[in-house]
Design an enzyme around this catalytic site. Structure first.
Site, mmCIF file in Angstrom:
data_model
loop_
_atom_site.group_PDB
_atom_site.id
_atom_site.type_symbol
_atom_site.label_atom_id
_atom_site.label_comp_id
_atom_site.label_asym_id
_atom_site.label_seq_id
_atom_site.Cartn_x
_atom_site.Cartn_y
_atom_site.Cartn_z
ATOM 1 N N LYS A 151 0.977 -1.286 0.083
ATOM 2 C CA LYS A 151 -0.126 0.069 -0.187
ATOM 3 C C LYS A 151 0.978 1.281 -0.069
ATOM 4 O O LYS A 151 1.136 1.998 1.016
ATOM 5 C CB LYS A 151 -0.585 -0.105 1.373
ATOM 6 C CG LYS A 151 -2.004 0.962 1.085
ATOM 7 C CD LYS A 151 -3.238 0.709 2.132
ATOM 8 C CE LYS A 151 -4.261 1.621 2.166
ATOM 9 N NZ LYS A 151 -5.062 1.593 0.884
ATOM 10 N N GLU A 183 -9.046 -4.280 -9.760
ATOM 11 C CA GLU A 183 -9.535 -3.615 -8.751
ATOM 12 C C GLU A 183 -10.025 -2.298 -9.015
ATOM 13 O O GLU A 183 -9.741 -1.824 -10.325
ATOM 14 C CB GLU A 183 -8.598 -3.753 -7.557
ATOM 15 C CG GLU A 183 -7.147 -2.880 -7.604
ATOM 16 C CD GLU A 183 -6.288 -2.872 -6.709
ATOM 17 O OE1 GLU A 183 -6.623 -3.457 -5.642
ATOM 18 O OE2 GLU A 183 -4.895 -2.603 -6.913
#
Length: 287
Positions: A151, A183
């Site tokens: 992330k 995603e």
């Protein structure tokens, strides 16, 4: 009253918060982050976010500037100092400012990381009008780097994807690589067909969503069928319903993909139920 933020050990009014212009987060997007939701003054899924943060730091060989217990204390202090009932706590850790600009980075043991946290006040976060109406998404090519499981703060292309969606009259974008949906721009993507929840399996290609993990666990506990596999954008357009999950939107129904309405164009039964279950169960374990 000014918002209070946290920078490298100090709680400060946001106007006084500063980091070096040589910080590698600023110069090279050399940093990671987490966003933890706050409902009723309590943190949701904090343990999951802390574990993913530790993994991200390890994958990038970056020093952790605080323990999990210290991070929890900082989160709680910021929630209290800013009077957050419903909202978000944003945390960012960068490799710091080792000196002048250089592609090579120093030994993490010799250079302190930079750590920044701040809150965002979001009254009524759980009772979102958008969740009642559902969102529209468009598909865009996925041209990001291939360690999306970390992330990082490398968010330029996701930001551009959001703007592409906005210009197209939609709310968000789903990224497509080799014909398959990876995603959303800031969330995990799902379709529902015949009552079965379908979402891409975990790999380096997608973020290992903390909300994703919780939602799938709750779905299985509720005897819902879950299948983790790739799906195409064409398959998504023919689905009964769709949804996304993230820490900031929880479970968000998708009602349109590339101009094609799903079902009757309103949030589907499965998405609505998953949102209800997630909010109920998460509140029970919030800290």
């Amino acid at each position: 009253m000014s918002r209070i933020v946290y920078v490298n050990g100090d709680y400060l009014p946001e106007e006084e918060a500063k980091i070096s212009i040589f910080d590698r987060g600023f110069l090279m997007a050399d940093g990671v982050y987490e966003v933890t939701s706050v409902l009723d003054g309590k943190l949701l899924d904090f343990g999951g976010h802390a574990a993913r943060l530790e993994r991200s730091l390890t994958e990038l060989d970056m020093a952790a500037p605080a323990t999990t217990e210290e991070l929890l204390e900082i989160h709680r202090a910021l929630v209290e100092k800013n009077g957050i009932v419903d909202g978000l706590v944003y945390l960012q850790i960068t490799r710091g400012a080792p000196g002048d600009r250089d592609f090579a980075f120093p030994d993490p043991a010799t250079t302190p990381s930079t750590i920044v946290l701040f809150t965002q006040n979001k009254p009524g976060l759980a009772d979102s009008p958008q969740a009642r109406a559902g969102i529209k998404v468009i598909s865009v090519p996925d041209i990001r780097w291939h360690r999306r499981d970390i992330k990082t703060v490398q968010l330029l292309y996701p930001s551009m994807a959001k703007m592409m969606a906005k210009k197209a009259g939609a709310d968000d974008a789903w990224m497509v690589e080799d014909g398959y949906v990876t995603e959303g721009s800031s969330n995990n993507a799902y379709i529902v067909k015949g009552g079965k929840i379908i979402t891409r399996q975990l790999s380096n290609d997608i973020l290992h969503g903390i909300t994703r993990a919780a939602v799938l666990r709750f779905a299985r506990e509720a005897q819902m069928e879950v299948e983790e596999r790739n799906f195409t954008i064409d398959e998504a357009k023919e689905a009964d319903e769709a949804l996304v999950t993230s820490a900031s939107s929880f479970v968000m129904p998708v009602v349109e993909i590339d101009g094609v309405a799903l079902g009757d164009g309103t949030p589907g039964r499965v998405a609505r139920r998953l949102r209800e279950i997630y909010l109920d169960e998460s509140r029970k374990t919030a800290i």
